[in-house]
Design a protein around this motif. Structure first.
Motif, PDB file in Angstrom:
ATOM      1  N   VAL A  82      35.473  30.220  31.167  1.00  0.00           N
ATOM      2  CA  VAL A  82      35.733  31.242  32.178  1.00  0.00           C
ATOM      3  C   VAL A  82      34.434  32.045  32.245  1.00  0.00           C
ATOM      4  O   VAL A  82      34.249  33.002  31.519  1.00  0.00           O
ATOM      5  N   PRO A  83      33.480  31.606  33.108  1.00  0.00           N
ATOM      6  CA  PRO A  83      32.157  32.238  33.083  1.00  0.00           C
ATOM      7  C   PRO A  83      32.207  33.684  33.560  1.00  0.00           C
ATOM      8  O   PRO A  83      33.101  34.065  34.324  1.00  0.00           O
ATOM      9  N   GLU A  84      31.235  34.456  33.092  1.00  0.00           N
ATOM     10  CA  GLU A  84      31.128  35.857  33.479  1.00  0.00           C
ATOM     11  C   GLU A  84      31.028  35.960  35.002  1.00  0.00           C
ATOM     12  O   GLU A  84      30.251  35.246  35.631  1.00  0.00           O
ATOM     13  N   GLY A  85      31.821  36.855  35.576  1.00  0.00           N
ATOM     14  CA  GLY A  85      31.720  37.112  37.005  1.00  0.00           C
ATOM     15  C   GLY A  85      32.199  35.975  37.891  1.00  0.00           C
ATOM     16  O   GLY A  85      31.935  35.961  39.090  1.00  0.00           O
ATOM     17  N   HIS A  86      32.939  35.009  37.299  1.00  0.00           N
ATOM     18  CA  HIS A  86      33.423  33.898  38.114  1.00  0.00           C
ATOM     19  C   HIS A  86      34.390  34.405  39.184  1.00  0.00           C
ATOM     20  O   HIS A  86      35.251  35.222  38.918  1.00  0.00           O
ATOM     21  N   ARG A  87      34.226  33.894  40.387  1.00  0.00           N
ATOM     22  CA  ARG A  87      35.083  34.339  41.492  1.00  0.00           C
ATOM     23  C   ARG A  87      35.969  33.188  41.968  1.00  0.00           C
ATOM     24  O   ARG A  87      35.555  32.033  41.928  1.00  0.00           O
ATOM     25  N   VAL A  88      37.152  33.525  42.434  1.00  0.00           N
ATOM     26  CA  VAL A  88      38.017  32.513  43.038  1.00  0.00           C
ATOM     27  C   VAL A  88      37.500  32.222  44.450  1.00  0.00           C
ATOM     28  O   VAL A  88      36.683  32.973  44.987  1.00  0.00           O
ATOM     29  N   LEU A  89      37.964  31.129  45.040  1.00  0.00           N
ATOM     30  CA  LEU A  89      37.601  30.818  46.424  1.00  0.00           C
ATOM     31  C   LEU A  89      38.537  31.628  47.311  1.00  0.00           C
ATOM     32  O   LEU A  89      39.714  31.296  47.485  1.00  0.00           O
ATOM     33  N   ALA A  90      37.972  32.733  47.862  1.00  0.00           N
ATOM     34  CA  ALA A  90      38.797  33.761  48.507  1.00  0.00           C
ATOM     35  C   ALA A  90      39.609  33.221  49.678  1.00  0.00           C
ATOM     36  O   ALA A  90      40.737  33.654  49.910  1.00  0.00           O
ATOM     37  N   ARG A 127      52.816  33.929  44.533  1.00  0.00           N
ATOM     38  CA  ARG A 127      51.774  34.035  45.569  1.00  0.00           C
ATOM     39  C   ARG A 127      51.080  32.705  45.820  1.00  0.00           C
ATOM     40  O   ARG A 127      49.945  32.674  46.298  1.00  0.00           O
ATOM     41  N   ARG A 128      51.741  31.591  45.528  1.00  0.00           N
ATOM     42  CA  ARG A 128      51.020  30.310  45.558  1.00  0.00           C
ATOM     43  C   ARG A 128      50.449  29.966  46.926  1.00  0.00           C
ATOM     44  O   ARG A 128      49.426  29.292  47.007  1.00  0.00           O
ATOM     45  N   LYS A 129      51.068  30.428  47.995  1.00  0.00           N
ATOM     46  CA  LYS A 129      50.556  30.119  49.343  1.00  0.00           C
ATOM     47  C   LYS A 129      49.614  31.199  49.881  1.00  0.00           C
ATOM     48  O   LYS A 129      49.056  31.064  50.973  1.00  0.00           O
ATOM     49  N   GLN A 130      49.487  32.287  49.118  1.00  0.00           N
ATOM     50  CA  GLN A 130      48.674  33.418  49.573  1.00  0.00           C
ATOM     51  C   GLN A 130      47.186  33.115  49.389  1.00  0.00           C
ATOM     52  O   GLN A 130      46.793  32.444  48.432  1.00  0.00           O
ATOM     53  N   LYS A 131      46.358  33.624  50.327  1.00  0.00           N
ATOM     54  CA  LYS A 131      44.906  33.459  50.163  1.00  0.00           C
ATOM     55  C   LYS A 131      44.467  34.253  48.941  1.00  0.00           C
ATOM     56  O   LYS A 131      44.788  35.437  48.793  1.00  0.00           O
ATOM     57  N   ALA A 132      43.709  33.588  48.058  1.00  0.00           N
ATOM     58  CA  ALA A 132      43.352  34.199  46.768  1.00  0.00           C
ATOM     59  C   ALA A 132      42.604  35.520  46.944  1.00  0.00           C
ATOM     60  O   ALA A 132      42.789  36.458  46.173  1.00  0.00           O
ATOM     61  N   GLY A 133      41.780  35.596  47.991  1.00  0.00           N
ATOM     62  CA  GLY A 133      40.969  36.791  48.211  1.00  0.00           C
ATOM     63  C   GLY A 133      41.772  38.030  48.569  1.00  0.00           C
ATOM     64  O   GLY A 133      41.242  39.141  48.521  1.00  0.00           O
ATOM     65  N   THR A 134      43.035  37.836  48.931  1.00  0.00           N
ATOM     66  CA  THR A 134      43.852  38.999  49.314  1.00  0.00           C
ATOM     67  C   THR A 134      44.602  39.567  48.105  1.00  0.00           C
ATOM     68  O   THR A 134      45.304  40.570  48.229  1.00  0.00           O
ATOM     69  N   MET A 135      44.456  38.948  46.935  1.00  0.00           N
ATOM     70  CA  MET A 135      45.153  39.463  45.753  1.00  0.00           C
ATOM     71  C   MET A 135      44.336  40.573  45.084  1.00  0.00           C
ATOM     72  O   MET A 135      43.147  40.739  45.338  1.00  0.00           O
ATOM     73  N   SER A 136      44.987  41.311  44.182  1.00  0.00           N
ATOM     74  CA  SER A 136      44.302  42.363  43.427  1.00  0.00           C
ATOM     75  C   SER A 136      43.296  41.724  42.463  1.00  0.00           C
ATOM     76  O   SER A 136      43.372  40.513  42.174  1.00  0.00           O
ATOM     77  N   GLY A 137      42.393  42.545  41.948  1.00  0.00           N
ATOM     78  CA  GLY A 137      41.399  42.059  40.979  1.00  0.00           C
ATOM     79  C   GLY A 137      42.057  41.437  39.759  1.00  0.00           C
ATOM     80  O   GLY A 137      41.609  40.401  39.251  1.00  0.00           O
TER      81      GLY A 137
END
Ligand SMILES: Nc1ncnc2c1ncn2[C@@H]1O[C@H](COP(=O)(O)OP(=O)(O)OP(=O)(O)O)[C@@H](O)[C@H]1O
Ligand SMILES: [Mg+2]
Length: 234
Positions: A82-90, A127-137
């Motif tokens: 789990v690399p530092e600052g890794h981001r999901v595909l929003a 939230r499986r169908k929700q766009k990942a970028g719309t979730m909280s941090g």
């Protein structure tokens, strides 16, 4: 089986960022790696994930070497970072983010892996169908952890998971780390909140300027905080 790191050295550009570093991450244990900014912690994680070349030494699962192996091979061997600052595909859904992380396993295994991640994080299942970028941090960090867990790794390398998250979420994520360790996963935990890391760790190591400066029981560092303070000021 342990993740054995033996006399590892890493260079970035002209700079040696890790020198002669040895450490063992044991299964079923939380191994904390602490140290000031620029000590080389994230560089170590990147090298163990196959994303940075190794300049000397070796690492592997027991005697089976993984030095120089591709990120895919390392993942397939059971080490997930789990690399530092890794981001999901929003722009992708939670589910697609999870399935995309199952690149070393079959579609059926990824499906089962995603379901087991949903068991660990019901917040993601909802939230499986929700766009990942719309979730909280915090929810996004759960997804990042879920991505690392999709192929049921033997070891996870967690770099600054709690950065910028609310204390309640951090507590929730640390609870998951504890349970994974109790179920047999070996965990390398890199954490800026040293008190938190020491509370959850079974062993502790301090890295200063690319070198190991302490290796031992977390209780020693809890009882004598000066050891950490000196390392952070060095
Ligand atoms: N992309 C890069 N290219 C070249 N050198 C880098 C790069 N990223 C980091 N470094 C250097 O590598 C050394 C170790 O950095 P690293 O990020 O591994 O430390 P860290 O212990 O993770 O620090 P932090 O606590 O700030 O996350 C530092 O001297 C840093 O300047
Ligand atoms: Mg770092």
């Amino acid at each position: 089986m342990s993740l054995v790191i033996d006399a590892l050295s890493i260079r970035r550009g002209a700079k040696t960022v890790l020198s002669d570093f040895s450490m063992t991450v044991e299964p079923g244990r939380v191994t904390a790696l602490l140290g000031p900014n620029g000590a080389g912690k994230s560089s170590l994680v990147l090298a163990l994930a196959g994303a940075l070349p190794v300049a000397g030494g070796s690492f592997g699962l027991d005697a089976a070497p993984l030095t120089g192996a591709s990120p895919e091979r390392i993942r397939a061997a059971g080490i997930a970072a789990v690399p530092e600052g890794h981001r999901v595909l929003a722009g992708l859904s939670v589910e697609d983010n999870l399935l995309a992380a199952g690149f070393t396993i079959s579609a059926a295994e990824a499906r089962r892996g995603a379901d087991s991640v949903y068991g660990i994080f019901p917040e993601l299942a909802e939230r499986r169908k929700q766009k990942a970028g719309t979730m909280s941090g915090g929810q996004q960090q759960m997804l990042v952890l879920g991505q690392a867990l999709i192929a049921k790794p033997k070891f996870i390398l967690v770099d600054e998971m709690s950065l910028g998250l609310a204390p309640l979420i951090v507590k929730r994520l640390m609870g998951v780390i504890d349970r994974l360790a109790a179920a047999g996963t070996g965990i390398l935990l890199i954490e800026q909140f040293t008190t938190l890391a020491l509370k959850h760790a079974h062993s502790a190591h301090i890295l200063s300027r690319g070198r190991l400066s302490f290796s031992g029981s977390p209780q020693v560092l809890i009882d004598d905080p000066d050891i950490l303070h000196r390392a952070y000021l060095a």
